[in-house]
Design a protein around this motif. Structure first.
Motif, PDB file in Angstrom:
ATOM      1  N   ASP A 175       0.853  -1.189   0.000  1.00  0.00           N
ATOM      2  CA  ASP A 175       0.000   0.000   0.000  1.00  0.00           C
ATOM      3  C   ASP A 175       0.887   1.236   0.000  1.00  0.00           C
ATOM      4  N   THR A 176       0.938   1.927  -1.120  1.00  0.00           N
ATOM      5  CA  THR A 176       1.822   3.082  -1.261  1.00  0.00           C
ATOM      6  C   THR A 176       1.375   4.282  -0.440  1.00  0.00           C
ATOM      7  N   SER A 177       0.185   4.224   0.126  1.00  0.00           N
ATOM      8  CA  SER A 177      -0.281   5.312   0.986  1.00  0.00           C
ATOM      9  C   SER A 177       0.096   5.105   2.446  1.00  0.00           C
ATOM     10  N   LYS A 178       0.700   3.951   2.754  1.00  0.00           N
ATOM     11  CA  LYS A 178       1.085   3.623   4.131  1.00  0.00           C
ATOM     12  C   LYS A 178       2.574   3.281   4.156  1.00  0.00           C
ATOM     13  N   PRO A 179       3.430   4.310   4.249  1.00  0.00           N
ATOM     14  CA  PRO A 179       4.881   4.079   4.153  1.00  0.00           C
ATOM     15  C   PRO A 179       5.418   3.048   5.130  1.00  0.00           C
ATOM     16  N   ASP A 180       5.001   3.102   6.383  1.00  0.00           N
ATOM     17  CA  ASP A 180       5.545   2.167   7.375  1.00  0.00           C
ATOM     18  C   ASP A 180       5.143   0.729   7.072  1.00  0.00           C
ATOM     19  N   VAL A 181       3.896   0.543   6.656  1.00  0.00           N
ATOM     20  CA  VAL A 181       3.421  -0.803   6.310  1.00  0.00           C
ATOM     21  C   VAL A 181       4.182  -1.344   5.109  1.00  0.00           C
ATOM     22  N   LEU A 182       4.379  -0.505   4.107  1.00  0.00           N
ATOM     23  CA  LEU A 182       5.076  -0.928   2.896  1.00  0.00           C
ATOM     24  C   LEU A 182       6.538  -1.243   3.198  1.00  0.00           C
ATOM     25  N   LEU A 183       7.186  -0.411   3.974  1.00  0.00           N
ATOM     26  CA  LEU A 183       8.583  -0.673   4.326  1.00  0.00           C
ATOM     27  C   LEU A 183       8.740  -1.971   5.115  1.00  0.00           C
ATOM     28  N   ASP A 184       7.788  -2.258   5.986  1.00  0.00           N
ATOM     29  CA  ASP A 184       7.835  -3.505   6.743  1.00  0.00           C
ATOM     30  C   ASP A 184       7.696  -4.707   5.808  1.00  0.00           C
ATOM     31  N   ALA A 185       6.791  -4.612   4.852  1.00  0.00           N
ATOM     32  CA  ALA A 185       6.610  -5.705   3.889  1.00  0.00           C
ATOM     33  C   ALA A 185       7.861  -5.895   3.046  1.00  0.00           C
ATOM     34  N   ILE A 186       8.483  -4.791   2.648  1.00  0.00           N
ATOM     35  CA  ILE A 186       9.717  -4.872   1.870  1.00  0.00           C
ATOM     36  C   ILE A 186      10.799  -5.605   2.650  1.00  0.00           C
ATOM     37  N   GLY A 187      10.919  -5.260   3.925  1.00  0.00           N
ATOM     38  CA  GLY A 187      11.931  -5.897   4.757  1.00  0.00           C
ATOM     39  C   GLY A 187      11.765  -7.398   4.848  1.00  0.00           C
ATOM     40  N   LYS A 188      10.548  -7.874   4.804  1.00  0.00           N
ATOM     41  CA  LYS A 188      10.296  -9.310   4.877  1.00  0.00           C
ATOM     42  C   LYS A 188      10.635 -10.025   3.571  1.00  0.00           C
ATOM     43  N   MET A 189      10.507  -9.333   2.454  1.00  0.00           N
ATOM     44  CA  MET A 189      10.717  -9.981   1.156  1.00  0.00           C
ATOM     45  C   MET A 189      12.114  -9.790   0.598  1.00  0.00           C
ATOM     46  N   TYR A 190      12.768  -8.699   0.946  1.00  0.00           N
ATOM     47  CA  TYR A 190      14.065  -8.373   0.344  1.00  0.00           C
ATOM     48  C   TYR A 190      15.130  -9.389   0.726  1.00  0.00           C
ATOM     49  N   GLN A 191      15.916  -9.779  -0.269  1.00  0.00           N
ATOM     50  CA  GLN A 191      17.009 -10.717  -0.035  1.00  0.00           C
ATOM     51  C   GLN A 191      18.270 -10.237  -0.740  1.00  0.00           C
ATOM     52  N   GLU A 192      19.414 -10.590  -0.150  1.00  0.00           N
ATOM     53  CA  GLU A 192      20.702 -10.259  -0.734  1.00  0.00           C
ATOM     54  C   GLU A 192      21.520 -11.527  -0.971  1.00  0.00           C
ATOM     55  N   SER A 193      22.484 -11.403  -1.869  1.00  0.00           N
ATOM     56  CA  SER A 193      23.459 -12.462  -2.110  1.00  0.00           C
ATOM     57  C   SER A 193      24.803 -11.789  -2.333  1.00  0.00           C
ATOM     58  N   GLY A 194      25.761 -12.068  -1.469  1.00  0.00           N
ATOM     59  CA  GLY A 194      27.067 -11.434  -1.591  1.00  0.00           C
ATOM     60  C   GLY A 194      27.024  -9.938  -1.420  1.00  0.00           C
ATOM     61  N   GLY A 195      26.082  -9.461  -0.630  1.00  0.00           N
ATOM     62  CA  GLY A 195      25.970  -8.029  -0.394  1.00  0.00           C
ATOM     63  C   GLY A 195      25.198  -7.271  -1.451  1.00  0.00           C
ATOM     64  N   ASN A 196      24.661  -7.966  -2.437  1.00  0.00           N
ATOM     65  CA  ASN A 196      23.892  -7.338  -3.511  1.00  0.00           C
ATOM     66  C   ASN A 196      22.469  -7.875  -3.531  1.00  0.00           C
ATOM     67  N   PRO A 197      21.502  -7.097  -4.006  1.00  0.00           N
ATOM     68  CA  PRO A 197      20.119  -7.568  -4.052  1.00  0.00           C
ATOM     69  C   PRO A 197      19.980  -8.835  -4.895  1.00  0.00           C
ATOM     70  N   SER A 198      19.188  -9.761  -4.401  1.00  0.00           N
ATOM     71  CA  SER A 198      18.824 -10.936  -5.196  1.00  0.00           C
ATOM     72  C   SER A 198      17.312 -11.039  -5.363  1.00  0.00           C
ATOM     73  N   VAL A 199      16.553 -10.429  -4.426  1.00  0.00           N
ATOM     74  CA  VAL A 199      15.096 -10.313  -4.533  1.00  0.00           C
ATOM     75  C   VAL A 199      14.707  -8.934  -4.009  1.00  0.00           C
ATOM     76  N   LEU A 200      14.053  -8.150  -4.834  1.00  0.00           N
ATOM     77  CA  LEU A 200      13.519  -6.870  -4.378  1.00  0.00           C
ATOM     78  C   LEU A 200      12.146  -7.103  -3.771  1.00  0.00           C
TER      79      LEU A 200
END
Length: 454
Positions: A175-200
């Protein structure tokens, strides 16, 4: 089936961005008087109708049948801004040109194109009835209509349910109208590999879609008179939130490197390869994904403005008649016929036949710039696909198409877009604050505006 459908979407997907060069127009916005009729004849030269697919060729065939007394010749090379201004200056101009609507206000202010109010009147077309209000706002300047618009693919957010489900994220959290909710969801999905994004977790497409975010946050690119307005506090607020989104996913530099590697139109696109949890996309991207319906799990949610309401911005192409066109009468009739209800229905029929010949292909509809045509095509040709996720995604884009807002029309329209992208990029990279970057962008845009209008 996959390769065939890639060809079908090529004309819709391909878009070019041009940097507008200065051309002495004096800023008068005045053009010679042109008369229009409902019975044109003679030779007609058109430019910019390139890479026409079944949607394009069916409309061309329809228009040609309606204009039996007109000899139509089409230069199917892509529109080029510098070439256009050079041709107008030399007097060697085609009668009608297809271009991005962002150019229209600039060329109108320079006196390089012809106002079309009398063109529409000659063919008994009421533009405000035929086209979405936001689409008309793209082509109106100085109380006149300067182009015949076509197409409008609204943006929405396409969800990758496979990535979301694995992270325990639900659609209501994107929900782009709820910054905190969206950032929390991003944190759960985001993944890195070798210090670089692997899943946005969420790809905001924040540079190329910057205008969507600014307008969604209550900002503006220009005022009602087309004067640049990039340095508003609301614009800075939107860009600062975009920076939060990028910083939560490795930062803009790493994001850019990762997304540049995407096979966006191919067999390993971000939804097949699970490289995104959600992504802002224009409607045409559903066509890109449709050949892979059996390999992906998608749904969609609207982009929401800061008030929580579904929100979209317009964009698309238009036909203009250059100043000095030898057969403006035929050019008007051709453009009006190409964007008529009957022409769009012919396009819908052609697309439906093509899709029917491909087992498993999905009809995602056509988004024409005309609400009546959109609904008629949807009702007649867009049927249940058997894939609930795709059906819901298609329906979402139809739901948001009426929520569009125009960027506006300005004597510095393309320069405003260019300077906005520069400002967003410099902020995301940490080179400047949003406020300083927008101040610099505003100064540059005003120089372009003043060059044309003073």
């Amino acid at each position: 089936m996959v390769q065939r459908q890639k060809v079908l979407i090529a004309a819709t997907v391909t878009a070019s961005v041009f940097i507008l060069t200065g051309c002495g127009g004096g800023g008068s916005g005045e053009t010679a008087d042109v008369s229009f009729s409902d019975s044109p004849s003679g030779a007609l030269s058109a430019w910019g109708f390139d890479n026409a697919d079944d949607v394009g060729t069916s409309r061309l065939d329809y228009a040609e049948k309606q204009l039996s007394d007109v000899d139509i010749k089409i230069d199917q090379t892509a529109f080029d801004a510098q070439k256009f201004t050079t041709r107008v200056a030399s007097g060697n101009v085609p009668d009608v040109v297809q271009m991005d609507r962002q150019f229209v206000g600039t060329y109108a202010a320079q006196g390089l194109i012809t106002p079309l109010d009398e063109c529409f009147a000659a063919h008994s077309v009421e533009p405000d009835d035929q086209y979405y209000e936001s689409v008309m706002d793209d082509v109106e300047w100085d109380d006149k209509v300067w182009a015949v618009p076509q197409f409008y693919q609204p943006p929405a957010i396409i969800l990758n349910k496979r990535v979301m489900d694995a992270a325990g994220v639900t659609a209501d959290q994107i929900d782009t109208s709820k910054p905190d909710v969206l950032l929390d969801a991003i944190g759960k999905m985001y993944q890195e590999s070798g210090g670089n994004p692997s899943v946005l977790g969420f790809d905001s497409v924040g540079v190329n879609q910057a205008g969507l975010w600014l307008l969604g946050y209550g900002g503006e690119l220009m005022d009602d008179d087309g004067v640049p307005a990039l340095d508003s506090p609301e614009n800075a607020e939107a860009i600062n939130f975009l920076k939060q989104l990028f910083d939560a996913q490795g930062g803009y530099a790493k994001y850019k490197s990762f997304t540049d590697s995407f096979d966006a139109f191919g067999d390993e696109n971000p939804y097949v390869a699970d490289q995104v949890g959600a992504q802002v996309n224009a409607q045409w991207y559903v066509n890109v994904l449709s050949p892979y319906a059996d390999e992906i799990q998608i749904e969609a949610v609207p982009f929401r403005n800061i008030e929580g309401e579904p929100f979209a911005v317009t964009g698309g192409q238009a036909f203009v008649i250059p100043a000095g066109a030898k057969n403006a009468d035929a050019a008007c009739a051709w453009a009006v016929n190409l964007t008529s209800q009957d022409a769009w229905m012919a396009a819908g029929e052609a697309r439906a036949k093509t899709i029917a010949a491909e087992p498993g292909a999905i009809n995602t509809g056509l988004f024409t710039g005309s609400p009546e045509a959109d609904e008629a095509i949807r009702e007649k040709f867009v049927t249940t696909s058997g894939n609930a996720g795709f059906d819901q995604t298609i329906a979402t884009f139809y739901d948001v198409v009426g929520e569009g807002e125009s960027f506006g029309a300005s004597a510095a329209g393309q320069e405003i877009q260019t300077e906005l992208k520069n400002a967003v990029t410099s902020t995301l990279l940490g080179d400047k604050s949003a406020e300083d970057a927008l101040a610099d962008a505003q100064e540059a845009a005003m120089r372009a505006y003043d060059k044309v209008t003073k």
